[in-house]
Design an enzyme around this catalytic site. Structure first.
Site, PDB file in Angstrom:
ATOM      1  N   ASP A 229      -5.706   6.286  -1.022  1.00  0.00           N
ATOM      2  CA  ASP A 229      -5.102   5.533   0.083  1.00  0.00           C
ATOM      3  C   ASP A 229      -6.167   4.831   0.935  1.00  0.00           C
ATOM      4  O   ASP A 229      -5.836   3.993   1.767  1.00  0.00           O
ATOM      5  CB  ASP A 229      -4.262   6.477   0.945  1.00  0.00           C
TER       6      ASP A 229
ATOM      7  N   LYS B 221       1.482   7.889   0.270  1.00  0.00           N
ATOM      8  CA  LYS B 221       1.877   7.948   1.671  1.00  0.00           C
ATOM      9  C   LYS B 221       3.254   8.583   1.790  1.00  0.00           C
ATOM     10  O   LYS B 221       3.974   8.735   0.792  1.00  0.00           O
ATOM     11  CB  LYS B 221       1.960   6.527   2.251  1.00  0.00           C
TER      12      LYS B 221
ATOM     13  N   ASP C 293       0.847  -1.195   0.000  1.00  0.00           N
ATOM     14  CA  ASP C 293       0.000   0.000   0.000  1.00  0.00           C
ATOM     15  C   ASP C 293       0.882   1.244   0.000  1.00  0.00           C
ATOM     16  O   ASP C 293       1.308   1.714   1.052  1.00  0.00           O
ATOM     17  CB  ASP C 293      -0.928  -0.016   1.221  1.00  0.00           C
TER      18      ASP C 293
ATOM     19  N   GLU D  67      -8.016   2.425   0.144  1.00  0.00           N
ATOM     20  CA  GLU D  67      -8.233   1.432  -0.917  1.00  0.00           C
ATOM     21  C   GLU D  67      -8.790   0.113  -0.389  1.00  0.00           C
ATOM     22  O   GLU D  67      -9.413  -0.637  -1.124  1.00  0.00           O
ATOM     23  CB  GLU D  67      -6.906   1.167  -1.651  1.00  0.00           C
TER      24      GLU D  67
ATOM     25  N   ASP E 217      -0.043  -5.146   4.479  1.00  0.00           N
ATOM     26  CA  ASP E 217      -1.429  -4.731   4.256  1.00  0.00           C
ATOM     27  C   ASP E 217      -2.288  -5.850   3.642  1.00  0.00           C
ATOM     28  O   ASP E 217      -3.425  -5.619   3.246  1.00  0.00           O
ATOM     29  CB  ASP E 217      -1.451  -3.474   3.370  1.00  0.00           C
TER      30      ASP E 217
ATOM     31  N   ARG F 117     -11.228  -0.608   1.645  1.00  0.00           N
ATOM     32  CA  ARG F 117     -12.695  -0.709   1.588  1.00  0.00           C
ATOM     33  C   ARG F 117     -13.173  -0.925   0.156  1.00  0.00           C
ATOM     34  O   ARG F 117     -14.235  -1.498  -0.067  1.00  0.00           O
ATOM     35  CB  ARG F 117     -13.322   0.537   2.238  1.00  0.00           C
TER      36      ARG F 117
HETATM   37  N1  BES Z   1      -3.461   0.194   5.051  1.00  0.00           N
HETATM   38  C1  BES Z   1      -3.877   1.446   5.559  1.00  0.00           C
HETATM   39  C2  BES Z   1      -4.245   1.396   7.033  1.00  0.00           C
HETATM   40  C3  BES Z   1      -3.135   1.099   7.987  1.00  0.00           C
HETATM   41  C4  BES Z   1      -2.406   2.120   8.537  1.00  0.00           C
HETATM   42  C5  BES Z   1      -2.876  -0.189   8.387  1.00  0.00           C
HETATM   43  C6  BES Z   1      -1.397   1.835   9.441  1.00  0.00           C
HETATM   44  C7  BES Z   1      -1.870  -0.485   9.281  1.00  0.00           C
HETATM   45  C8  BES Z   1      -1.143   0.538   9.823  1.00  0.00           C
HETATM   46  C9  BES Z   1      -5.112   1.943   4.799  1.00  0.00           C
HETATM   47  O1  BES Z   1      -5.201   1.556   3.484  1.00  0.00           O
HETATM   48  C10 BES Z   1      -5.019   3.438   4.804  1.00  0.00           C
HETATM   49  O2  BES Z   1      -4.072   3.966   4.295  1.00  0.00           O
HETATM   50  N2  BES Z   1      -6.004   4.076   5.406  1.00  0.00           N
HETATM   51  C11 BES Z   1      -6.034   5.503   5.505  1.00  0.00           C
HETATM   52  C12 BES Z   1      -7.434   5.933   5.237  1.00  0.00           C
HETATM   53  C13 BES Z   1      -7.571   7.415   5.053  1.00  0.00           C
HETATM   54  C14 BES Z   1      -6.907   7.836   3.764  1.00  0.00           C
HETATM   55  C15 BES Z   1      -9.045   7.731   5.017  1.00  0.00           C
HETATM   56  C16 BES Z   1      -5.605   5.882   6.903  1.00  0.00           C
HETATM   57  O3  BES Z   1      -5.968   5.191   7.842  1.00  0.00           O
HETATM   58  O4  BES Z   1      -4.884   6.854   7.045  1.00  0.00           O
HETATM   59 ZN    ZN Z   2      -4.263  -0.234   3.024  1.00  0.00          ZN
HETATM   60 ZN    ZN Z   3      -4.172   2.830   2.120  1.00  0.00          ZN
END
Ligand code: BES
Ligand code: ZN
Ligand code: ZN
Length: 479
Positions: A330, A260, A253, A332, A271, A334
Site C-alpha cells: 500500500d 485497504k 489504490d 506504492e 490517487d 513512492r
Molecule cells: N494513496 C495513499 C495515501 C492517501 C491516504 C492519500 C489517504 C489520500 C488519502 C498511499 O498510497 C497509502 O496508502 N499510503 C499508506 C502508506 C503506509 C502503508 C506506509 C498510508 O498512508 O497509510
Molecule cells: Zn496511494
Molecule cells: Zn497506497
C-alpha cells in the site's frame, strides 16, 4: 469562459450580479449605480446579518430594478488580497449558481484583481455531472465585467487557461477508476494536449521493461490494466529554465495485497491527482507560451491484488539501479515516483518538483487544506512562493538526515515502509530523495487537499485540482 466588458448597468444581460462589500456594508468601487438601484439593499443586508466581513455572502433579488434577477453581495473584509478576492468571487458564483454572471469585483483596487475575480468565478462554476442521467448540456460560462474600461486581454486569457487546466485535472480525478485505467488516462490527456504544442510520449509496459522501470511495473503487476508512463513536454525555443514535474498516477489504490479497508478505498480513485496536475500544467504552460521548458512525467499504474501482484517481501529494482524491499504494497506511490524521478533527473533539469497523494500521515498532520512541502533550500522557497501567489496552502516539513536510517532494509538498499506509525510523510519523502540524484528538488504531499469533502468558495466537492495553480505560478516565476 467567455468574458466581455460592459459599460453600464443598462447593458447587463446576466442572471446574476456579484458585488463586493467592505465591513459596515460599504460598497467596493464600481457599485454606486448598483446601490442606487437597490436603495433598500443596505437595510435588507443588515437585517440578514450581512456586514461585509470576509467570507460573508447574501443574495438579494434584483427585481424591479434594471438589475439581474439576483445580486450576490460578498464580504471582502478589511484586508483584501488577491486570494480574498478569488474566494469572494467564488463564493458569489457558488451562491448564484448560474452560467451567466456579471460582476464589479475586477474594480477592487488591487494588482491582479481582474484575474482573481475571473479565476474565482470560473473555478467555482465547475461541475462534474457526466454520470447524472439528468445532466443537461450547459452553455459556456459567460462573465460580464461591469465598468472599469476594456478588459485586460492578458489577464482574461490567463484566467481562462488556468480555469481550463484546473478543470481538466478535476475531471480526471473525479472520473471513476473503471473509466481511467493507466492507458485510458494516457489517451485522455493526449487528447487534451492536441493543438497545444505539447508533445506526448507514452511508454507502455513493454517499453517500461526495456527501460528498467521496476517500480512502476511492480505496482502495476496486480492489475489487468497495464501500467504506463506519460511524458508530456512543452519545449520552447530558447528556454530560460528547464523544469521537470513528476506526478503520482495510481488510478485506483486498493492497497494491493496489503489491502485497504472498504472505507479506506472509497476515495482512492483520486490517487492520480498528482499525475492529473502535472499533465494539466504542461498543457497550460504551452498555451501561455511560457519561455520555460516543462517536462511532465505521469507515473501511471493501478494498485490491485491480482494473481500477478507484488508481495510483501519482494524487492524491486528502480530505474537508477537502487533496490527497494516492498514490505507494504500500500506504500506504492513512492515506488512509481522513484522510477519517474530517476528518469527525470537523467535529463539534468534545473529543478524537479513531484506532486503526490502520498501519505495518510501527511493528511493527519496538516488536515484537508494544506499540502506538505519537502525538499532542498533551493527548491523549497521557490515552490512556497508560487503556492503563496496561487492561494494554495503548503507547509514546509523537514528531511532530517539522521532519519534516513528508518528506511534502512535488512535485504535491499531501502524499504518502502517504516513499520511504526510515526513520521510517515517524512519517511516517504526521504525515500524519494534517493532518486533525484543531485538535482534541486521539491516534493508536494497533497494527500489532504487533493480532494474536498465539501464545497467552499471556488473549491468544489471532490477533486480540487490542487497544485495546478502553484506549479503554473512556479513556471511563470522561472520565466
Ligand atoms: N494513496 C495513499 C495515501 C492517501 C491516504 C492519500 C489517504 C489520500 C488519502 C498511499 O498510497 C497509502 O496508502 N499510503 C499508506 C502508506 C503506509 C502503508 C506506509 C498510508 O498512508 O497509510
Ligand atoms: Zn496511494
Ligand atoms: Zn497506497
Amino acid at each position: 469562459m467567455q468574458v466581455v466588458s460592459i459599460r453600464n448597468l443598462s447593458r447587463i444581460d446576466a442572471d446574476g450580479l456579484i458585488v463586493g462589500m467592505y465591513p459596515g456594508r460599504r460598497p467596493a468601487p464600481g457599485n454606486t449605480a448598483v446601490l442606487k438601484e437597490l436603495g433598500w439593499a443596505r437595510r435588507a443586508l443588515s437585517d440578514a446579518g450581512f456586514d461585509g466581513d470576509r467570507g460573508q455572502v447574501a443574495v438579494l433579488p434584483g427585481a424591479g430594478a434594471s438589475l439581474p434577477a439576483r445580486v450576490a453581495f460578498v464580504g471582502l473584509g478589511d484586508e483584501v488580497d488577491v486570494e480574498v478576492l478569488r474566494q469572494a468571487a467564488g463564493a458569489g458564483q457558488r451562491a448564484l449558481d448560474t452560467d451567466s454572471v456579471a460582476t464589479t469585483l475586477h474594480r477592487v483596487p488591487l494588482d491582479g484583481a481582474m484575474g482573481a475575480a475571473l479565476e474565482g468565478i470560473g473555478l467555482a462554476a465547475y461541475r462534474f455531472d457526466t454520470y447524472r442521467s439528468s445532466a443537461k448540456k450547459r452553455p459556456a460560462l459567460s462573465v460580464q465585467l461591469l465598468g472599469g474600461g476594456p478588459p485586460d486581454e492578458k489577464a482574461v486569457k490567463r484566467a481562462g487557461i488556468v480555469v481550463d487546466a484546473v478543470s481538466m485535472a478535476r475531471d480526471l480525478v473525479n472520473e471513476p477508476s473503471a473509466a481511467k485505467g493507466p492507458m485510458t488516462f494516457a489517451d485522455r490527456v493526449a487528447g487534451r494536449a492536441e493543438g497545444s504544442g505539447v508533445s506526448v510520449e507514452v511508454w507502455d509496459a513493454d517499453r517500461l521493461r526495456g527501460e528498467r522501470m521496476g517500480g512502476i511495473l511492480g505496482v502495476g503487476a496486480g492489475s489487468d490494466q497495464p501500467p504506463c508512463l506519460v511524458i508530456m513536454a512543452h519545449r520552447p525555443r530558447r528556454p530560460r529554465a528547464r523544469l521537470a514535474l513528476v506526478g503520482k498516477g495510481i488510478t485506483f489504490d486498493s492497497g494491493g495485497l496489503s489491502l485497504k479497508t472498504g472505507t479506506g478505498m472509497e476515495t482512492m480513485k483520486t490517487d492520480m491527482s498528482g499525475a492529473a496536475a502535472v499533465c494539466a500544467v504542461a498543457i497550460a504552460a504551452a498555451l501561455l507560451e511560457l519561455p520555460v521548458e516543462v517536462v511532465s512525467y505521469a507515473a501511471m499504474a493501478e494498485n490491485m491484488p491480482g494473481g500477478g501482484a507484488q508481495r510483501p517481501g519482494d524487492v524491486l529494482t528502480i530505474r537508477n539501479g537502487k533496490t527497494i524491499e516492498v514490505l507494504n504494497t500500500d506504500a506504492e506511490g513512492r515506488l512509481v515516483l522513484a522510477d519517474a524521478l530517476a528518469l527525470a533527473a537523467e535529463a539534468e533539469p534545473d529543478l524537479i518538483v513531484d506532486i503526490a497523494t502520498l501519505t495518510g500521515a501527511c493528511h493527519v498532520a496538516l488536515g484537508d487544506k494544506i499540502a506538505g512541502l519537502f525538499g532542498d533550500d533551493e527548491a523549497v522557497p521557490r515552490v512556497a512562493a508560487a503556492a503563496e501567489t496561487a492561494g494554495e496552502r503548503v507547509w514546509h516539513l523537514p528531511l532530517p538526515a539522521d532519519y534516513r536510517s528508518i528506511i534502512d532494509s535488512e535485504l535491499a538498499d531501502m524499504k518502502n515502509t517504516v513499520g511504526g506509525r510515526y513520521g510517515g510523510a517524512i519517511a516517504a519523502a526521504l525515500l524519494l530523495k534517493e532518486f533525484v540524484a543531485d538535482r534541486p528538488w521539491a516534493h508536494l504531499d497533497i494527500a489532504g487537499p487533493a480532494r474536498a469533502e465539501k464545497a467552499e468558495h471556488y473549491i468544489p466537492r471532490g477533486g480540487t485540482g490542487f497544485g495546478v495553480r502553484t506549479l503554473l505560478d512556479l513556471v511563470e516565476g522561472l520565466s
